[in-house]
Design a protein around this motif. Sequence first.
Motif, PDB file in Angstrom:
ATOM      1  N   ILE A 227      -4.170  -0.367 -10.198  1.00  0.00           N
ATOM      2  CA  ILE A 227      -3.021  -0.338 -11.114  1.00  0.00           C
ATOM      3  C   ILE A 227      -3.307   0.614 -12.271  1.00  0.00           C
ATOM      4  CG2 ILE A 227      -1.674  -1.682 -12.774  1.00  0.00           C
ATOM      5  CD1 ILE A 227      -0.857  -2.303  -9.954  1.00  0.00           C
ATOM      6  N   LYS A 228      -4.493   0.537 -12.810  1.00  0.00           N
ATOM      7  CA  LYS A 228      -4.882   1.426 -13.908  1.00  0.00           C
ATOM      8  C   LYS A 228      -4.820   2.889 -13.465  1.00  0.00           C
ATOM      9  CE  LYS A 228      -7.026   2.603 -17.822  1.00  0.00           C
ATOM     10  NZ  LYS A 228      -6.404   2.478 -19.156  1.00  0.00           N
ATOM     11  N   ARG A 229      -5.257   3.152 -12.236  1.00  0.00           N
ATOM     12  CA  ARG A 229      -5.282   4.528 -11.725  1.00  0.00           C
ATOM     13  C   ARG A 229      -3.917   4.995 -11.220  1.00  0.00           C
ATOM     14  NH1 ARG A 229      -9.707   2.246  -8.964  1.00  0.00           N
ATOM     15  NH2 ARG A 229      -8.555   2.383  -6.984  1.00  0.00           N
ATOM     16  N   GLY A 230      -2.997   4.052 -11.014  1.00  0.00           N
ATOM     17  CA  GLY A 230      -1.721   4.407 -10.396  1.00  0.00           C
ATOM     18  C   GLY A 230      -1.892   4.763  -8.933  1.00  0.00           C
ATOM     19  N   ASP A 231      -2.799   4.063  -8.259  1.00  0.00           N
ATOM     20  CA  ASP A 231      -3.172   4.359  -6.864  1.00  0.00           C
ATOM     21  C   ASP A 231      -2.190   3.669  -5.913  1.00  0.00           C
ATOM     22  OD1 ASP A 231      -4.370   4.678  -4.403  1.00  0.00           O
ATOM     23  OD2 ASP A 231      -6.391   4.156  -5.090  1.00  0.00           O
ATOM     24  N   ILE A 232      -1.085   4.328  -5.640  1.00  0.00           N
ATOM     25  CA  ILE A 232      -0.006   3.759  -4.836  1.00  0.00           C
ATOM     26  C   ILE A 232      -0.476   3.410  -3.425  1.00  0.00           C
ATOM     27  CG2 ILE A 232       2.271   4.185  -3.848  1.00  0.00           C
ATOM     28  CD1 ILE A 232       2.329   3.803  -6.847  1.00  0.00           C
ATOM     29  N   ALA A 233      -1.241   4.295  -2.800  1.00  0.00           N
ATOM     30  CA  ALA A 233      -1.668   4.086  -1.410  1.00  0.00           C
ATOM     31  C   ALA A 233      -2.495   2.812  -1.269  1.00  0.00           C
ATOM     32  CB  ALA A 233      -2.459   5.295  -0.920  1.00  0.00           C
ATOM     33  N   THR A 234      -3.408   2.580  -2.203  1.00  0.00           N
ATOM     34  CA  THR A 234      -4.242   1.376  -2.142  1.00  0.00           C
ATOM     35  C   THR A 234      -3.406   0.118  -2.350  1.00  0.00           C
ATOM     36  OG1 THR A 234      -6.226   2.532  -2.872  1.00  0.00           O
ATOM     37  CG2 THR A 234      -6.157   0.161  -3.258  1.00  0.00           C
ATOM     38  N   ILE A 235      -2.492   0.159  -3.289  1.00  0.00           N
ATOM     39  CA  ILE A 235      -1.645  -1.010  -3.555  1.00  0.00           C
ATOM     40  C   ILE A 235      -0.770  -1.325  -2.343  1.00  0.00           C
ATOM     41  CG2 ILE A 235       0.185  -1.937  -5.030  1.00  0.00           C
ATOM     42  CD1 ILE A 235      -1.002  -0.078  -7.259  1.00  0.00           C
ATOM     43  N   GLU A 236      -0.266  -0.293  -1.665  1.00  0.00           N
ATOM     44  CA  GLU A 236       0.525  -0.510  -0.451  1.00  0.00           C
ATOM     45  C   GLU A 236      -0.296  -1.220   0.621  1.00  0.00           C
ATOM     46  OE1 GLU A 236       3.801   3.122  -0.493  1.00  0.00           O
ATOM     47  OE2 GLU A 236       1.801   3.486   0.344  1.00  0.00           O
ATOM     48  N   ASP A 265       2.226   1.861 -20.391  1.00  0.00           N
ATOM     49  CA  ASP A 265       3.187   1.903 -21.502  1.00  0.00           C
ATOM     50  C   ASP A 265       4.606   2.260 -21.061  1.00  0.00           C
ATOM     51  OD1 ASP A 265       1.205   1.291 -23.426  1.00  0.00           O
ATOM     52  OD2 ASP A 265       0.548   3.382 -23.422  1.00  0.00           O
ATOM     53  N   ASN A 266       5.017   1.694 -19.928  1.00  0.00           N
ATOM     54  CA  ASN A 266       6.387   1.885 -19.438  1.00  0.00           C
ATOM     55  C   ASN A 266       6.747   3.351 -19.169  1.00  0.00           C
ATOM     56  OD1 ASN A 266       7.290  -0.852 -19.351  1.00  0.00           O
ATOM     57  ND2 ASN A 266       7.395  -0.834 -21.587  1.00  0.00           N
ATOM     58  N   ASN A 267       5.761   4.163 -18.807  1.00  0.00           N
ATOM     59  CA  ASN A 267       6.048   5.554 -18.471  1.00  0.00           C
ATOM     60  C   ASN A 267       6.479   5.662 -17.005  1.00  0.00           C
ATOM     61  OD1 ASN A 267       3.706   5.342 -16.980  1.00  0.00           O
ATOM     62  ND2 ASN A 267       2.445   6.512 -18.423  1.00  0.00           N
ATOM     63  N   ALA A 268       6.513   6.887 -16.473  1.00  0.00           N
ATOM     64  CA  ALA A 268       6.992   7.101 -15.101  1.00  0.00           C
ATOM     65  C   ALA A 268       6.108   6.396 -14.076  1.00  0.00           C
ATOM     66  CB  ALA A 268       7.053   8.596 -14.810  1.00  0.00           C
ATOM     67  N   THR A 269       4.801   6.358 -14.331  1.00  0.00           N
ATOM     68  CA  THR A 269       3.891   5.678 -13.401  1.00  0.00           C
ATOM     69  C   THR A 269       4.189   4.182 -13.362  1.00  0.00           C
ATOM     70  OG1 THR A 269       2.157   7.308 -13.824  1.00  0.00           O
ATOM     71  CG2 THR A 269       1.475   5.218 -12.844  1.00  0.00           C
ATOM     72  N   ALA A 270       4.433   3.597 -14.532  1.00  0.00           N
ATOM     73  CA  ALA A 270       4.769   2.172 -14.593  1.00  0.00           C
ATOM     74  C   ALA A 270       6.051   1.889 -13.821  1.00  0.00           C
ATOM     75  CB  ALA A 270       4.905   1.725 -16.043  1.00  0.00           C
ATOM     76  N   GLN A 271       7.033   2.764 -13.949  1.00  0.00           N
ATOM     77  CA  GLN A 271       8.291   2.588 -13.229  1.00  0.00           C
ATOM     78  C   GLN A 271       8.080   2.679 -11.722  1.00  0.00           C
ATOM     79  OE1 GLN A 271      11.217   1.633 -14.276  1.00  0.00           O
ATOM     80  NE2 GLN A 271      12.112   1.781 -12.226  1.00  0.00           N
ATOM     81  N   GLN A 272       7.260   3.625 -11.296  1.00  0.00           N
ATOM     82  CA  GLN A 272       6.956   3.780  -9.869  1.00  0.00           C
ATOM     83  C   GLN A 272       6.249   2.544  -9.328  1.00  0.00           C
ATOM     84  OE1 GLN A 272       4.437   7.148  -9.042  1.00  0.00           O
ATOM     85  NE2 GLN A 272       4.996   7.225  -6.866  1.00  0.00           N
ATOM     86  N   LEU A 273       5.326   2.014 -10.107  1.00  0.00           N
ATOM     87  CA  LEU A 273       4.609   0.802  -9.692  1.00  0.00           C
ATOM     88  C   LEU A 273       5.553  -0.398  -9.629  1.00  0.00           C
ATOM     89  CD1 LEU A 273       1.333   1.282 -11.767  1.00  0.00           C
ATOM     90  CD2 LEU A 273       1.492   1.269  -9.269  1.00  0.00           C
TER      91      LEU A 273
END
Length: 279
Positions: A227-236, A265-273
């Motif tokens: 989550i900290k890294r914004g690692d979408i593939a791992t979270i999937e 902080d509710n940025n684009a990465t947070a929205q994607q997550l």
Amino acid sequence: MRNLKRIGFIGQGKLARGLSALFHESYPNAEIQVWSRSDINKPLKYWSTNTPMRDMDVDLLILAVNDSEIASVARQLAEHTLNAKLVIHCSGNLGVDALSPLASQDCALAAVHPAFSFTGAPVKRTDFAGATVCVESLRGHQPFLEALFSPFAAKLIFSEHISRAQYHAASVMASNLLVGLSHAAQDLAMESGMTAEHAAGLVNSLMLNTLQNIQSSSAKEALTGPIKRGDIATIEKHLAALEAKPEVRNVYTSLSTLISELAHDNNATAQQLRELLAK
């Protein structure tokens, strides 16, 4: 408070056993007696002789009973003339008004919630040192209460302006729900092929390490992982692995959503997550 001579407990559960041991160590010259919560006129022998409640002269009376029983016990006590200097209940969810049936008695009243996990084992002062104790008193008496708890090296918070329900929910999340999280994580680790011993070691060491990091810095600074890294593939991959465990998956997605906002902080990465975790 070194002249505290008699301490009474109503209740015989984990809280009463833990607190009575703590008071016994801190006030070794005090007589400690415990009564059954089911009938306050039927005493249980503990460290002193049996005495009916109506004849008991105590300096401190502690109601260590379930929240739903506090008002009922207070009404029973109101039928007697109490000689106690202080009567307290130990609920985190209820305020001092739960003791209102005793308002006409000549004693101080307080809600005193020790934010500590009582397992039923005796509690020592070294175990309790640094624990938070949330206090609400009907008539003030702050110096009296501070003196009473000073041997425990606890952190007293006087909570007249604190929402008890929110405070108690926070305490439950930090303690009881942590147990649930540990249980779910250990089960998942065992399903991966680890032994129970190895799974417990993995989860316990990680939790302790994380709590130490939070204590030494902050929750935000202690946060690591996908989550900290914004690692979408791992979270999937995690979400796919949890498909057969919907309750655990819900915990994973709910907490991941919370920490994504903390991390980004509710940025684009947070929205994607958030979008990924809402699927």
